[in-house]
Design an enzyme around this catalytic site. Structure first.
Site, PDB file in Angstrom:
ATOM      1  N   HIS A 114     -11.792   5.661  10.077  1.00  0.00           N
ATOM      2  CA  HIS A 114     -10.912   6.095   8.978  1.00  0.00           C
ATOM      3  C   HIS A 114     -10.361   4.848   8.298  1.00  0.00           C
ATOM      4  O   HIS A 114      -9.333   4.297   8.695  1.00  0.00           O
ATOM      5  CB  HIS A 114      -9.781   6.974   9.561  1.00  0.00           C
ATOM      6  CG  HIS A 114      -8.883   7.591   8.527  1.00  0.00           C
ATOM      7  ND1 HIS A 114      -8.230   8.788   8.724  1.00  0.00           N
ATOM      8  CD2 HIS A 114      -8.523   7.178   7.279  1.00  0.00           C
ATOM      9  CE1 HIS A 114      -7.506   9.075   7.656  1.00  0.00           C
ATOM     10  NE2 HIS A 114      -7.666   8.109   6.763  1.00  0.00           N
ATOM     11  N   HIS A 127     -10.175   3.239   4.271  1.00  0.00           N
ATOM     12  CA  HIS A 127     -10.465   3.289   2.829  1.00  0.00           C
ATOM     13  C   HIS A 127     -10.696   1.854   2.386  1.00  0.00           C
ATOM     14  O   HIS A 127      -9.782   1.025   2.470  1.00  0.00           O
ATOM     15  CB  HIS A 127      -9.280   3.884   2.064  1.00  0.00           C
ATOM     16  CG  HIS A 127      -8.906   5.266   2.526  1.00  0.00           C
ATOM     17  ND1 HIS A 127      -9.342   6.407   1.887  1.00  0.00           N
ATOM     18  CD2 HIS A 127      -8.166   5.698   3.579  1.00  0.00           C
ATOM     19  CE1 HIS A 127      -8.873   7.473   2.515  1.00  0.00           C
ATOM     20  NE2 HIS A 127      -8.150   7.073   3.552  1.00  0.00           N
ATOM     21  N   GLU A 183      -2.005  15.638   7.402  1.00  0.00           N
ATOM     22  CA  GLU A 183      -1.279  14.353   7.354  1.00  0.00           C
ATOM     23  C   GLU A 183       0.131  14.694   6.865  1.00  0.00           C
ATOM     24  O   GLU A 183       1.085  14.627   7.639  1.00  0.00           O
ATOM     25  CB  GLU A 183      -1.981  13.377   6.399  1.00  0.00           C
ATOM     26  CG  GLU A 183      -1.269  12.044   6.211  1.00  0.00           C
ATOM     27  CD  GLU A 183      -1.916  11.149   5.126  1.00  0.00           C
ATOM     28  OE1 GLU A 183      -2.700  11.656   4.305  1.00  0.00           O
ATOM     29  OE2 GLU A 183      -1.601   9.931   5.114  1.00  0.00           O
ATOM     30  N   ASP A 192      -6.665   3.053   8.321  1.00  0.00           N
ATOM     31  CA  ASP A 192      -6.440   3.753   7.047  1.00  0.00           C
ATOM     32  C   ASP A 192      -6.475   2.785   5.848  1.00  0.00           C
ATOM     33  O   ASP A 192      -7.511   2.675   5.206  1.00  0.00           O
ATOM     34  CB  ASP A 192      -5.118   4.525   7.104  1.00  0.00           C
ATOM     35  CG  ASP A 192      -5.071   5.733   6.170  1.00  0.00           C
ATOM     36  OD1 ASP A 192      -6.091   6.043   5.542  1.00  0.00           O
ATOM     37  OD2 ASP A 192      -4.000   6.377   6.081  1.00  0.00           O
TER      38      ASP A 192
END
Ligand code: ADE
Ligand code: ZN
Length: 338
Positions: free
Chosen positions: A16, A18, A199, A277
């Site tokens: 995970h 980005h 989330e 993230d």
């Protein structure tokens, strides 16, 4: 034992991440200069002062603004390669990277330049550091399904470079059900599917992601504890959660790391993984997330070996590749425990 070094040595997968969230202030400034773009900040210190968020949306506003400096194929290459250097330092052996094409093509950037820049850097990282990879294309859920379908058409010529699709951006008010048709089309085109759910959004969004989008993994998913039936299903079906502890604290899903429920989920038998993230914005890359879980939540070295095994098992690697990495983890674990 030197815990940092032992955790660094553990073969880990990051599931995970980005890629736009790895844009460090230094690179932000150098790309702005290269592309003649005026930034709303005077210097790097001023940028870092702005990285204090109240919630997901206040972060996303700054994150999308940062993407404006990414224009050429070389920019996407440099961004991705900079991340791979950090990933290598943290002992990451496999990455499954998200990218947000809609935030680039909407500014007139060519889809081809985005995907090829990221892909070329990942290929270089594989050669140089031995880090294997898959690319996951995320759709922005605050935009319409029609817009996502158009971007899917742009992506089809590059299908062989994209393993899976995901769903990200502002969660509240944009449930997975909004994208049922899109995800059906993606699965018809043989993409695997994942989605951010639970989330900031409620447990019902996780149900929708599982039942309507038929996802393989839940990104975040920490709010699953609010629905006992959902929690039971996730455990029974062994559905992985890609949890991002530092992110959840920075975006105030939890007020403090000590309040995070990842240890509770782990103890209940949920297949949790640890991920970073958007590490340039949240104060730490993958190893820092592991360390903080150990320091603040009482995860032992053996627990973190199990979490790194979860990350390999929950990845889209082949079974034989998974077995190789899991054997390595078992050997390291055994040595420490002798
Ligand atoms: N895009 C980048 N980071 C994100 C996150 N944590 N949640 C939703 N969308 C995102
Ligand atoms: Zn995310």
């Amino acid at each position: 034992m030197d815990m940092l070094e032992e955790l660094r040595k553990l073969p880990k997968a990051e599931l995970h991440l980005h890629i736009e969230g790895t844009l460090e202030p230094e690179l932000l400034f150098s790309l702005a200069k290269r592309n003649n773009i005026l930034l709303p900040y005077k210097n790097i210190d001023e940028v870092k002062d702005k990285y204090l968020f109240q919630d997901l949306q206040s972060f996303l506003d700054i994150y999308y603004n940062g993407t404006n400096v990414l224009i050429t194929k070389q920019d996407f290459y440099d961004l991705t390669y900079a991340y791979l250097i950090k990933a290598n330092q943290d002992g990451i052996r496999h990455v499954e990277i998200f990218f947000d094409p809609q935030s680039h093509v909407s500014r007139g950037v060519e889809f081809k330049d985005v995907i090829e820049g990221i892909y070329d850097a990942l290929e270089e990282g594989k050669k140089e550091f031995g880090i294997s990879y898959f690319i996951i294309m995320c759709f922005l859920r605050h935009l319409s399904q029609e817009n996502a379908l158009e971007v899917l058409q742009m992506a089809l010529p590059y299908k062989d470079k994209i393993k899976a699709v995901g769903l990200d951006s502002s969660e509240l008010g944009h449930p997975p059900s909004k994208f049922t048709e899109l995800f059906n089309k993606c699965r018809e085109n043989n993409f695997l599917t994942v989605a951010h759910a639970g989330e900031e959004g409620p447990a019902s969004y996780i149900w929708e992601a599982l039942n309507l989008l038929q996802i393989e993994r839940i990104d975040h998913g920490v709010r699953c504890t609010e629905d006992p039936e959902l929690l039971k299903t996730i455990i029974q079906k062994n559905i992985p959660l890609t949890v991002c502890p530092l992110s959840n604290v920075k975006l105030k899903v939890y007020q403090d790391m000590k309040e995070h429920n990842i240890k509770k989920l782990f103890d209940l038998g949920v297949k949790v993984t640890i991920n970073s993230d958007d590490p340039a914005y949240f104060g730490g890359y993958l190893l820092e997330n592991y360390i903080q879980c150990q320091n603040e939540l009482g995860f032992t070295y053996n627990d973190l070996c199990d979490i790194s095994k979860n990350s390999i098992e929950a990845s889209f690697l082949s079974n034989s590749e998974k077995i190789k990495l899991i054997n390595e983890i078992n050997n390291l674990k055994q040595k420490i425990n002798i």
